[in-house]
Enzyme design. Structure first.
Site, short mmCIF file in Angstrom:
data_model
loop_
_atom_site.label_atom_id
_atom_site.label_comp_id
_atom_site.label_asym_id
_atom_site.label_seq_id
_atom_site.Cartn_x
_atom_site.Cartn_y
_atom_site.Cartn_z
NE ARG A 1 21.69 18.48 19.78
CZ ARG A 1 22.26 18.80 21.26
NH1 ARG A 1 22.07 20.08 21.49
NH2 ARG A 1 22.58 17.84 21.94
CG ASN B 1 12.19 16.17 -7.98
OD1 ASN B 1 13.23 16.66 -7.55
ND2 ASN B 1 11.62 15.83 -6.80
CE LYS C 1 15.02 18.83 -1.72
NZ LYS C 1 14.78 17.72 -2.97
CD GLU D 1 17.77 22.24 -12.46
OE1 GLU D 1 16.67 22.36 -12.21
OE2 GLU D 1 18.48 21.39 -12.52
CG HIS E 1 15.36 16.88 -11.44
ND1 HIS E 1 14.80 17.89 -12.41
CD2 HIS E 1 16.42 17.55 -11.00
CE1 HIS E 1 15.69 19.00 -12.10
NE2 HIS E 1 16.72 18.75 -11.45
CG HIS F 1 18.11 12.33 -10.08
ND1 HIS F 1 17.28 12.61 -9.30
CD2 HIS F 1 19.00 13.62 -9.97
CE1 HIS F 1 17.27 14.03 -8.71
NE2 HIS F 1 18.45 14.51 -9.06
CG HIS G 1 21.93 18.21 -12.05
ND1 HIS G 1 20.96 17.14 -11.59
CD2 HIS G 1 21.00 19.17 -11.77
CE1 HIS G 1 19.89 17.47 -11.09
NE2 HIS G 1 19.92 18.78 -11.39
CE LYS H 1 14.20 24.87 -4.72
NZ LYS H 1 15.35 24.39 -5.04
NE ARG I 1 11.74 21.38 -1.79
CZ ARG I 1 12.52 22.19 -0.96
NH1 ARG I 1 11.73 22.62 0.03
NH2 ARG I 1 13.65 22.33 -1.24
CD GLU J 1 11.34 16.59 -2.59
OE1 GLU J 1 12.23 17.15 -2.39
OE2 GLU J 1 11.59 15.73 -3.40
ZN ZN Z 1 18.23 19.99 -11.06
#
Ligand code: ZN
Ligand code: ADP
Length: 359
Positions: free
Chosen positions: A121, A245, A143, A185, A248, A252, A265, A227, A241, A237
């Site tokens: 955990r 994106n 993340k 980025e 993105h 995506h 990416h 960031k 946040r 998020e």
């Molecule tokens: Zn990215």
């Protein structure tokens, strides 16, 4: 050495940025954490060049280190690989006061963080990102995830590291294309928050591509700062946040439509940024110069903006994305370089119009 503090109450931590930092990871870390059993996770490529440097730095400071390396590549970021890493945790007798160190690109960082978040955990963990993408993006913000056959990063959590060590010198061995996709980025940070960073890239892109250390340290530190601030304001998020994106949403979708095989990416995000700017123009939010400046920087990176994808395929995939909120698509749209807005009002009609035009 530059230190950026991320303030997240009990989960606060430092990002250390410098050149030649790998050999000082142990010396810096020992000031924050008592030496303990440590699992150093990396991949086979990175082990060859940097495994010993980091391992010895930790050992000199009395950390009891075992190194384990996974095969390189996004396809390794799975629960199966995580299971082998749990075995390594058991074999090295890690407990809740031990340490996991992730040395590598985003793949190593994400899966090591996932293992650290879940083994017993939660075991303290530290990131030592070695790709530009990981240094400016994936190592910061907490993340952690692995991929599932139904989607990328679908199994994961938010779990903050205890520290992040960024050594700009590691970029000298990074394949050139990996540097370029990481720079996308950085361009993104310029568009969403920092016109000065964007101008710096316009002026100094050549230096950056030549790995000029001053230029690298500047863009890495500025990106991390941006960031860090966004994450501080919105750790999980909820809203703000989302601006990270930018590019993105469509990016995506382009990756997904092509089964993550055709575009990296960063390449997909570059295309997504140009489309987002196109949408903003259609909606009267911005002007053509905001699009052209982005297009010009991306072209100078040597990235192609051609997709040849059918607009309807992109749109269908957009609606299947986890970011669709009550049936509406959420877009991050530029107002000017350095400022974006979050919009839930992009109509399908506008979307089709923009996606149908050549980039
Ligand atoms: Zn990215
Ligand atoms: P990303 O960081 O873009 O999420 P990966 O973790 O897959 O992606 O890293 C991209 C590739 O670059 C991998 O093959 C990895 O082994 C390699 N790599 C990462 N950092 C370095 C480095 N500093 N030197 C050499 N190769 C590296």
């Amino acid at each position: 050495m530059k230190t950026i503090r991320i303030n997240l109450s009990a989960n606060s931590y430092n990002i250390y940025i410098d050149r030649g930092l790998l050999e000082k990871v142990g010396d810096t870390l020992v000031k924050e954490k008592t030496p303990c059993k440590t699992l150093l996770i990396t991949d086979k490529n990175i082990e060859k060049v940097y495994g010993n440097i980091v391992s010895e730095s930790l050992q000199r400071n009395k950390f009891d280190v075992r190194l384990v390396s996974i095969k390189p590549g996004e396809e390794q970021k799975t629960l199966e690989t995580a299971l082998t890493l749990y075995d390594a945790c058991f074999d090295h007798k890690l407990d809740r006061n031990s340490l996991i160190v992730a040395l590598g690109g985003g793949v190593v960082g994400d899966i090591s963080g996932f293992v650290a978040a879940t083994f017993m955990r939660g075991v303290p963990f530290v990131q030592v990102p070695t790709s530009l993408l990981a240094q400016v993006d994936s190592s910061i913000g907490g993340k952690v995830a692995v991929n599932h056959t139904r989607g990328k990063n679908m199994i994961g959590s938010f779990y903050q590291p205890k520290a992040v060590f960024i050594d700009a010198d590691t970029l000298s061995t990074l394949p050139a294309i990996e540097l370029v996709v990481g720079l996308v980025e950085v361009i993104k940070y310029g568009v969403i928050k920092d016109a000065e960073l964007f101008e710096y890239l316009e002026k100094h892109l050549y230096d950056v591509l030549q790995l000029d250390r001053e230029a690298l340290l500047k863009i890495i530190a500025t990106s991390c700062q941006i960031k860090a601030k966004v994450v501080e304001e919105d750790e999980k998020e909820k809203h703000l946040r989302a601006i990270l994106n930018y590019g993105h949403t469509i990016g995506h979708a382009i990756e997904a439509v092509t089964n993550y095989k055709k575009y990296r990416h960063g390449e997909a995000v570059a295309i997504g940024m140009i489309y987002a700017a196109g949408i903003a123009i259609e909606m009267g939010l911005t002007n053509n110069a905001v699009l052209e400046r982005q297009r010009s920087l991306i072209k100078r990176l040597g990235l192609s903006l051609k997709t040849g994808l059918k607009p309807e395929n992109i749109v269908k995939t957009l609606y299947a994305d986890k970011k669709v909120i009550a049936g509406r698509l959420r877009f991050i749209l530029p107002v000017k370089i350095g400022e974006v807005v979050i919009s839930d009002h992009v109509t399908e009609e506008i979307l089709y119009r923009v996606l149908s035009k050549p980039l």
